[in-house]
Scaffold this motif. Structure first.
Motif, PDB file in Angstrom:
ATOM      1  N   LEU A  57      -1.570  28.472 146.486  1.00 34.92           N
ATOM      2  CA  LEU A  57      -2.824  29.312 146.634  1.00 34.92           C
ATOM      3  C   LEU A  57      -3.932  28.470 146.779  1.00 34.92           C
ATOM      4  CD1 LEU A  57      -1.749  31.167 143.758  1.00 34.92           C
ATOM      5  CD2 LEU A  57      -2.683  32.391 145.258  1.00 34.92           C
ATOM      6  N   GLU A  58      -4.565  28.235 147.876  1.00 36.27           N
ATOM      7  CA  GLU A  58      -5.965  27.587 148.021  1.00 36.27           C
ATOM      8  C   GLU A  58      -7.177  28.206 148.241  1.00 36.27           C
ATOM      9  OE1 GLU A  58      -6.246  24.259 149.054  1.00 36.27           O
ATOM     10  OE2 GLU A  58      -8.151  25.228 149.302  1.00 36.27           O
ATOM     11  N   LYS A  59      -8.173  27.570 147.466  1.00 31.57           N
ATOM     12  CA  LYS A  59      -9.477  27.990 147.427  1.00 31.57           C
ATOM     13  C   LYS A  59     -10.137  28.325 148.684  1.00 31.57           C
ATOM     14  CE  LYS A  59     -12.188  24.330 145.392  1.00 31.57           C
ATOM     15  NZ  LYS A  59     -12.923  24.117 146.764  1.00 31.57           N
ATOM     16  N   ALA A  63      -9.975  16.660 150.443  1.00 35.19           N
ATOM     17  CA  ALA A  63      -9.886  15.240 150.703  1.00 35.19           C
ATOM     18  C   ALA A  63      -8.668  15.050 151.928  1.00 35.19           C
ATOM     19  CB  ALA A  63      -9.507  14.434 149.739  1.00 35.19           C
ATOM     20  N   SER A  64      -7.516  15.847 152.062  1.00 30.63           N
ATOM     21  CA  SER A  64      -6.447  15.639 152.968  1.00 30.63           C
ATOM     22  C   SER A  64      -7.032  15.652 154.448  1.00 30.63           C
ATOM     23  CB  SER A  64      -5.529  16.552 152.613  1.00 30.63           C
ATOM     24  OG  SER A  64      -5.190  16.263 151.190  1.00 30.63           O
ATOM     25  N   GLY A  65      -8.174  16.545 154.606  1.00 29.85           N
ATOM     26  CA  GLY A  65      -8.454  16.793 156.011  1.00 29.85           C
ATOM     27  C   GLY A  65      -9.799  16.154 156.375  1.00 29.85           C
ATOM     28  N   GLY A  95      -8.128   8.282 157.023  1.00 32.79           N
ATOM     29  CA  GLY A  95      -6.825   8.283 157.777  1.00 32.79           C
ATOM     30  C   GLY A  95      -6.190   7.124 157.792  1.00 32.79           C
ATOM     31  N   THR A  96      -6.888   6.103 157.012  1.00 36.35           N
ATOM     32  CA  THR A  96      -6.128   4.663 157.103  1.00 36.35           C
ATOM     33  C   THR A  96      -4.825   4.714 156.347  1.00 36.35           C
ATOM     34  OG1 THR A  96      -8.503   4.112 156.911  1.00 36.35           O
ATOM     35  CG2 THR A  96      -6.639   2.179 157.032  1.00 36.35           C
ATOM     36  N   LEU A  97      -3.817   4.172 157.094  1.00 38.64           N
ATOM     37  CA  LEU A  97      -2.398   4.029 156.343  1.00 38.64           C
ATOM     38  C   LEU A  97      -2.279   2.573 156.424  1.00 38.64           C
ATOM     39  CD1 LEU A  97      -0.446   6.675 158.796  1.00 38.64           C
ATOM     40  CD2 LEU A  97      -1.463   7.024 156.269  1.00 38.64           C
ATOM     41  N   PHE A 148      -3.762  10.044 150.766  1.00 42.65           N
ATOM     42  CA  PHE A 148      -3.192  10.234 152.236  1.00 42.65           C
ATOM     43  C   PHE A 148      -1.699   9.465 152.667  1.00 42.65           C
ATOM     44  CE2 PHE A 148      -4.051  10.146 157.049  1.00 42.65           C
ATOM     45  CZ  PHE A 148      -3.845  11.567 157.111  1.00 42.65           C
ATOM     46  N   THR A 149      -2.012   8.157 152.472  1.00 47.15           N
ATOM     47  CA  THR A 149      -0.757   7.412 152.619  1.00 47.15           C
ATOM     48  C   THR A 149       0.501   7.679 152.026  1.00 47.15           C
ATOM     49  OG1 THR A 149      -2.249   5.562 153.154  1.00 47.15           O
ATOM     50  CG2 THR A 149      -0.171   5.019 153.239  1.00 47.15           C
ATOM     51  N   ILE A 150       0.030   7.780 150.655  1.00 46.46           N
ATOM     52  CA  ILE A 150       1.323   7.793 149.669  1.00 46.46           C
ATOM     53  C   ILE A 150       1.794   9.522 149.459  1.00 46.46           C
ATOM     54  CG2 ILE A 150       1.697   7.427 147.255  1.00 46.46           C
ATOM     55  CD1 ILE A 150      -0.034   5.151 147.246  1.00 46.46           C
TER      56      ILE A 150
HETATM   57  C1  FAD Z   1     -13.564  10.637 152.309  1.00 50.38           C
HETATM   58  C2  FAD Z   1     -12.403  10.077 151.847  1.00 50.38           C
HETATM   59  C3  FAD Z   1     -11.413   9.189 152.726  1.00 50.38           C
HETATM   60  C4  FAD Z   1     -10.161   8.764 152.161  1.00 50.38           C
HETATM   61  N1  FAD Z   1      -9.440   7.663 153.011  1.00 50.38           N
HETATM   62  C5  FAD Z   1      -8.391   7.523 152.539  1.00 50.38           C
HETATM   63  C6  FAD Z   1      -7.534   6.719 153.616  1.00 50.38           C
HETATM   64  O1  FAD Z   1      -8.140   6.171 154.420  1.00 50.38           O
HETATM   65  N2  FAD Z   1      -6.125   6.375 153.247  1.00 50.38           N
HETATM   66  C7  FAD Z   1      -5.698   6.792 152.304  1.00 50.38           C
HETATM   67  O2  FAD Z   1      -4.443   6.689 152.153  1.00 50.38           O
HETATM   68  N3  FAD Z   1      -6.416   7.829 151.492  1.00 50.38           N
HETATM   69  C8  FAD Z   1      -7.724   7.935 151.575  1.00 50.38           C
HETATM   70  N4  FAD Z   1      -8.201   8.832 150.746  1.00 50.38           N
HETATM   71  C9  FAD Z   1      -7.333   9.531 149.751  1.00 50.38           C
HETATM   72  C10 FAD Z   1      -6.725  10.768 150.119  1.00 50.38           C
HETATM   73  O3  FAD Z   1      -7.502  11.479 151.254  1.00 50.38           O
HETATM   74  C11 FAD Z   1      -6.612  11.772 148.844  1.00 50.38           C
HETATM   75  O4  FAD Z   1      -5.867  11.155 147.934  1.00 50.38           O
HETATM   76  C12 FAD Z   1      -5.491  12.966 149.272  1.00 50.38           C
HETATM   77  O5  FAD Z   1      -5.877  13.501 150.434  1.00 50.38           O
HETATM   78  C13 FAD Z   1      -5.527  13.657 148.195  1.00 50.38           C
HETATM   79  O6  FAD Z   1      -4.692  15.101 148.487  1.00 50.38           O
HETATM   80  P1  FAD Z   1      -4.567  16.090 147.409  1.00 50.38           P
HETATM   81  O7  FAD Z   1      -4.028  17.206 148.137  1.00 50.38           O
HETATM   82  O8  FAD Z   1      -4.488  15.581 146.078  1.00 50.38           O
HETATM   83  O9  FAD Z   1      -6.143  16.773 147.386  1.00 50.38           O
HETATM   84  P2  FAD Z   1      -6.939  17.702 148.307  1.00 50.38           P
HETATM   85  O10 FAD Z   1      -6.750  17.382 149.837  1.00 50.38           O
HETATM   86  O11 FAD Z   1      -8.463  17.352 148.164  1.00 50.38           O
HETATM   87  O12 FAD Z   1      -6.603  18.885 147.976  1.00 50.38           O
HETATM   88  C14 FAD Z   1      -6.599  19.686 146.805  1.00 50.38           C
HETATM   89  C15 FAD Z   1      -6.883  21.329 147.201  1.00 50.38           C
HETATM   90  O13 FAD Z   1      -6.950  22.003 146.150  1.00 50.38           O
HETATM   91  C16 FAD Z   1      -7.928  23.130 146.513  1.00 50.38           C
HETATM   92  N5  FAD Z   1      -8.256  23.497 145.109  1.00 50.38           N
HETATM   93  C17 FAD Z   1      -8.944  22.939 144.152  1.00 50.38           C
HETATM   94  N6  FAD Z   1      -9.421  23.730 142.922  1.00 50.38           N
HETATM   95  C18 FAD Z   1      -8.378  24.953 143.439  1.00 50.38           C
HETATM   96  C19 FAD Z   1      -8.481  25.968 142.696  1.00 50.38           C
HETATM   97  N7  FAD Z   1      -9.065  26.366 141.582  1.00 50.38           N
HETATM   98  N8  FAD Z   1      -7.752  27.039 143.248  1.00 50.38           N
HETATM   99  C20 FAD Z   1      -7.224  27.095 144.527  1.00 50.38           C
HETATM  100  N9  FAD Z   1      -7.331  25.866 145.325  1.00 50.38           N
HETATM  101  C21 FAD Z   1      -7.934  24.769 144.677  1.00 50.38           C
HETATM  102  C22 FAD Z   1      -8.826  22.370 147.114  1.00 50.38           C
HETATM  103  O14 FAD Z   1      -9.651  23.334 147.691  1.00 50.38           O
HETATM  104  C23 FAD Z   1      -8.143  21.537 147.950  1.00 50.38           C
HETATM  105  O15 FAD Z   1      -7.911  22.030 149.443  1.00 50.38           O
HETATM  106  C24 FAD Z   1      -9.744   9.551 151.242  1.00 50.38           C
HETATM  107  C25 FAD Z   1     -10.093  10.227 150.418  1.00 50.38           C
HETATM  108  C26 FAD Z   1     -11.590  10.572 150.788  1.00 50.38           C
HETATM  109  C27 FAD Z   1     -12.096  12.001 149.983  1.00 50.38           C
END
Ligand code: FAD
Ligand code: FAD
Lengths: 475, 366
Positions: free
Chosen positions: B33-35, B42-44, B48-50, B331-333
């Motif tokens: 489930l995605e809001k 953050a993932s989108g 994007g640096t790896l 993003f990397t991990i």
């Molecule tokens: C600007 C920025 C730059 C970065 N640059 C790098 C980089 O260069 N290299 C790198 O390795 N990492 C980078 N990172 C870190 C990396 O992007 C994040 O650690 C990673 O994408 C996190 O993934 P996630 O799935 O945990 O979070 P997210 O991608 O944020 O996904 C969480 C999802 O949960 C959903 N959600 C939240 N609450 C609810 C709810 N109650 N009900 C339903 N859905 C919900 C949100 O809408 C979201 O889509 C960066 C982060 C940011 C913000």
């Protein structure tokens, strides 16, 4: 302490009149506009290289406005591009702008966003060819530079700009090969009833039509451009009749017309980037040009200290814009406690009466459901990033339904224009697949800068050692 | 009777999607489930640096494995291995670079110190003020904009049921399992995984678990297209600059400068006061940037706990509830740690240990 009581973004009809009104009560005002002179789209000043030009009611009104602004001692900074709007910790607005290649910053208690409108074009194959420009863009060419787009021009689209553009090209000595109007004669007849609100303007419109008729310009009513043909430049266009929904009914039969230039436009969209960036609520009203910032008659948005006036708050047109500017200024003065509530009934009534004409003309440009069918799969929708309708359809069909998701997957809207010119079309395509309403589809997230920001302006005169580099990331 | 899923996953970022796919492959019935939209958190929107050079020492083994996953994902996510340079402009930074990169090399990253001369030969447009440089041939980047498209396509071809625009606002649990609620629907599952990225604190609160999570508001900017100016990923000794030129010619500038706003109030905002020094630092490293324009700046939320290590494991003392997030360099991990998380939920043996969410958190300044 703020630098200004009020910052007005946009010095068009709405912004300039807001400034004049607010100046009466002694508010400290800054008005910013990216153009070289005040006047906006309708009252655009001639380029200084043009010494003498025939006067029109617009140039006369524009010149008067510019002189009024000067004599009222209003701080108007021209060539000032607003790129950022933020609320700071003191609940003041922080406006970032670019002027003379330098970044500036000013704070204020209230903002009036009077950013106007921008042109909408529903593309078909070939619309990106050189020689094709927007209708409204063409009018800007005439007004500022007195130049015409080519030697043999076709004018196509809907609404009053179609007739105005054709007339101006003829007046400036150009030749119109054809006028291709989506609107039927009946549409115009119906509209002119409401346009009676401004008999002077209606009469002028009739004058334009007379000139067009005298030049024996062929007019194709209820027709549209289905394809623009040429290798490196437009050579000719195919046109077709449309049904009542504006969908082409040519069934393979083609009328091909030669031309070296095409002015094509399908109405205006409110320019909402600034108010979106400031987080105001926006609503979708087709009769007002689509998405616009939500305001009351006084330009109050749902954001404290943010007001809006003019076409960005709905395309009520040039006639209503000065009144809307004044009304917003009155609301701002009350907000700033610089004026007491006054009786504004007459002003509101005048605004509404002036808006009748604008609303009637906007109505002629409300897109009908069949229009998007004329856009082929191979037509380029996002010109900045060269994204075709087909690419968009694949993305949407795979489940990317929101504007942000479509943008991420296809790059549509990621270029310099930030989706300003394609987002409406993408949403129309989205509707044909998802069946959602425009409100359900919504808008992509708006981000700064509002206009591309030269790094040369950001990275001037700084000392490396002064950069506020935070503590290093955890090891 | 509504379906009782093996697991409900809240959050459709990298963590949620990759774990969902791994569990579905192993035969579990999964609802995700995605809001908002898949891959628009953050993932989108990340840079994007790896780059191994900006990974934390203790996370290096995970980053190395993550790299391998990205390599496999390849063109579909715009993966490129470019190599990367990290720059120091003064003595202080040179010392920092030396200390940090030595430890990262010891942790397994293929990092070497090179002379500025080598840098200038390979990257002639980089500022000649560079005093010390490290290099890692494995560094590169992927296009984070494609995260959503990539995972949505995989989800479409998997057994996972996924719902976008469905925010979870309430979670009930009993010994039978979980019931997760949107405004209008509820879904049942035997297990639950929170993968809510920057919104994790709020999500855990739905289960009455209070975690010391903070959300950072990272800023990224992109320029218009330009002829080639750099061909490696460029970083800064402090970690506060990342820069790469994408295949289309635009240059992406990041480094984790902080915008404003919080996950409770929309998407976060770009803050001129931090954006400007971010761009200045980039221009100092690459003077030719002066000829270009920034066309867009944006922010994204990244969650962290005080020790800046991941939350990855069983959540509190609620049976069958799990959490995965707060991964620095996520993003990397992400694609790798999500597999580990999946293995943990499946009861498989783990290749590398996870990070107990119930640990005591101590501040990590450095
Ligand atoms: C600007 C920025 C730059 C970065 N640059 C790098 C980089 O260069 N290299 C790198 O390795 N990492 C980078 N990172 C870190 C990396 O992007 C994040 O650690 C990673 O994408 C996190 O993934 P996630 O799935 O945990 O979070 P997210 O991608 O944020 O996904 C969480 C999802 O949960 C959903 N959600 C939240 N609450 C609810 C709810 N109650 N009900 C339903 N859905 C919900 C949100 O809408 C979201 O889509 C960066 C982060 C940011 C913000
Ligand atoms: C190209 C074009 C041509 C038009 N031609 C006609 C016509 O011939 N006749 C007619 O009746 N109507 C015309 N219209 C419609 C007409 O613009 C409006 O009805 C009328 O101008 C509305 O006044 P306004 O003050 O709301 O906006 P405008 O007159 O458009 O003024 C808005 C001002 O805001 C400024 N601005 C916007 N964003 C920023 C920013 N970020 N930073 C700094 N400045 C900014 C612009 O430079 C502009 O001067 C045209 C519209 C367009 C887009």
């Amino acid at each position: 302490m703020s630098d200004f009581d009020l910052i007005i973004i946009g010095a068009g009809a709405a912004g300039s009149h807001a400034a004049l009104e607010a100046a009466k009560a002694g508010a400290k005002i800054l008005m910013l506009d990216e153009q070289a002179e005040a006047g906006g789209q309708v009252w655009r000043a001639k380029s200084p290289s043009i010494i003498s030009a025939p006067k029109t009611p617009e140039t006369i009104a524009g010149d008067k406005l510019r002189s009024d602004l000067k004599s009222n001692n209003i701080l108007h900074i021209a060539n000032a591009r607003v790129w950022q709007i933020e609320k700071n910790n003191d609940d003041l607005w922080n406006i970032g702008y670019l002027n003379n290649g330098q970044l500036h910053n000013a704070t204020c208690k209230a903002i009036i966003a009077a950013t106007g409108a921008q042109e909408r074009v529903i593309p078909v194959v070939g619309a990106q060819l050189p020689g094709v420009i927007g209708l409204a863009a063409a009018t800007a060419l005439f007004k500022q530079h007195l130049t015409i787009p080519g030697k043999q021009t076709i004018v196509a689209g809907c609404g009053p700009l179609l007739i105005f553009t054709a007339y101006e090209i003829l007046r400036l000595g150009g030749k119109i090969t054809a006028i291709v109007s989506l609107n039927s004669k009946t549409d115009w007849a119906k509209a002119s009833i409401n346009m009676m609100a401004r008999p002077d303007l209606l009469l002028r419109g009739a004058g334009w039509l007379a000139k067009i008729a005298a030049a024996r310009t062929p007019i194709y009513w209820q027709s549209t451009i289905t394809e623009i043909i040429g290798d490196t430049h437009i050579d000719s266009v195919n046109i077709s009749r449309v049904d009542a929904n504006w969908s082409s009914v040519s069934q393979g039969r083609k009328t091909n017309i030669k031309a070296d230039s095409l002015c094509m436009g399908h109405g205006l969209n409110p320019a909402i980037e600034a108010t979106k960036l400031a987080d105001a609520t926006h609503i979708y009203t087709p009769e007002l040009g689509g998405w616009h910032v939500k305001t009351d008659d006084f330009g109050r948005t749902d954001k404290v200290g943010l007001f809006a006036a003019g076409d960005n708050a709905g395309i009520y047109g040039a006639g209503a814009a000065p009144y809307r500017g004044k009304l917003a200024a009155i609301a701002v003065l009350q907000f700033l406690k610089l004026a007491n509530a006054e009786n504004t009934d007459r002003l509101v009534a005048r605004m509404k009466s002036a808006a009748k004409f604008g609303l009637a003309t906007t109505k002629l440009t409300v897109l009908r459901a069949g229009m998007i069918k004329n856009t082929q799969q191979t037509a380029i929708i996002c010109r900045c990033e060269t994204v075709s309708r087909q690419q968009l359809e694949i993305e949407i069909s795979s489940g990317a339904l929101s504007p942000n998701a479509i943008k991420s997957g296809t790059r549509c809207g990621m270029g310099p224009c930030g989706g300003r010119y394609c987002s409406d079309v993408v949403a129309l395509i989205n509707q044909t697949i998802s069946g959602k309403t425009r409100q359900q589809i919504g808008l992509a997230t708006h981000r700064p800068p509002l206009r591309p920001l030269p790094i040369s302006a950001i990275a001037q005169n700084f000392d490396y050692d002064d950069l506020p580099i935070p503590a290093p990331a955890p090891l | 009777m509504t379906k009782n899923y093996d697991i409900a996953i809240i959050g459709g970022g990298i963590m949620g999607c990759a774990t969902a796919l791994h569990l579905a492959e192993a035969g579990m019935s999964v609802i995700l489930l995605e809001k908002d939209d898949i891959g628009q958190g953050a993932s989108g929107v990340n840079a994007g640096t790896l780059s191994l050079q900006i990974k934390r020492v203790k996370l290096m083994p995970y980053a190395l494995k993550g790299h391998h996953e990205w390599q496999k994902m390849g063109d579909k996510v715009g993966f490129v291995k470019t190599g990367g340079y990290t720059l120091a402009f003064n003595q202080r930074e040179a010392k920092l670079l030396e200390e940090r990169m030595t430890l990262k090399r010891e942790a397994g990253a293929n990092i070497e110190f090179v002379s500025p001369q080598i840098l200038f030969e390979n990257e002639p447009n980089i500022s000649k003020k560079v005093m010390a440089v490290s290099y890692c041939a494995d560094d590169g980047y992927a296009n984070s904009s494609l995260t959503g498209q990539y995972y949505r396509n995989l989800l479409n071809h998997s057994s996972v049921d996924y719902l976008e625009q469905n925010q979870i606002v309430k979670i009930d649990h009993s010994d039978k399992g979980f019931s997760v609620h949107t405004e209008s629907q509820q879904y049942k599952a035997k297990r639950l995984l929170l993968a809510c990225g920057g919104w994790m604190k709020q999500a855990a609160a739905l289960l009455d678990v209070d975690l010391p999570i903070q959300a950072r508001v990272n800023t990224v900017s992109v320029t218009e297209r330009s002829p080639t100016l750099i061909s490696n990923v460029i970083g800064h000794a402090t970690g506060l600059l990342t820069m790469k030129q994408k295949a289309n010619g635009s240059i992406l500038i990041g480094g984790g400068w902080q915008g404003t706003g919080s996950p409770n109030e929309g998407r976060g905002k770009v803050h001129a006061q931090t954006l400007i020094p971010n761009i200045q630092l980039a221009q100092y490293a690459l003077p030719a940037l002066s000829a270009l324009r920034i066309i867009r700046s944006w922010t994204g939320f990244e969650a962290n706990v005080p020790d800046f290590y991941p939350l990855a494991g069983a959540l509190g003392n609620i049976a069958n509830a799990y959490i995965l997030g707060c991964v620095r360099g996520g993003f990397t991990i992400g694609p790798y740690i999500s597999k580990l998380m999946g293995d943990y939920i499946l009861g498989n043996e783990l290749e590398l240990p996870l990070f107990n969410p119930n640990r005591q958190f101590t501040e990590t300044g450095k």
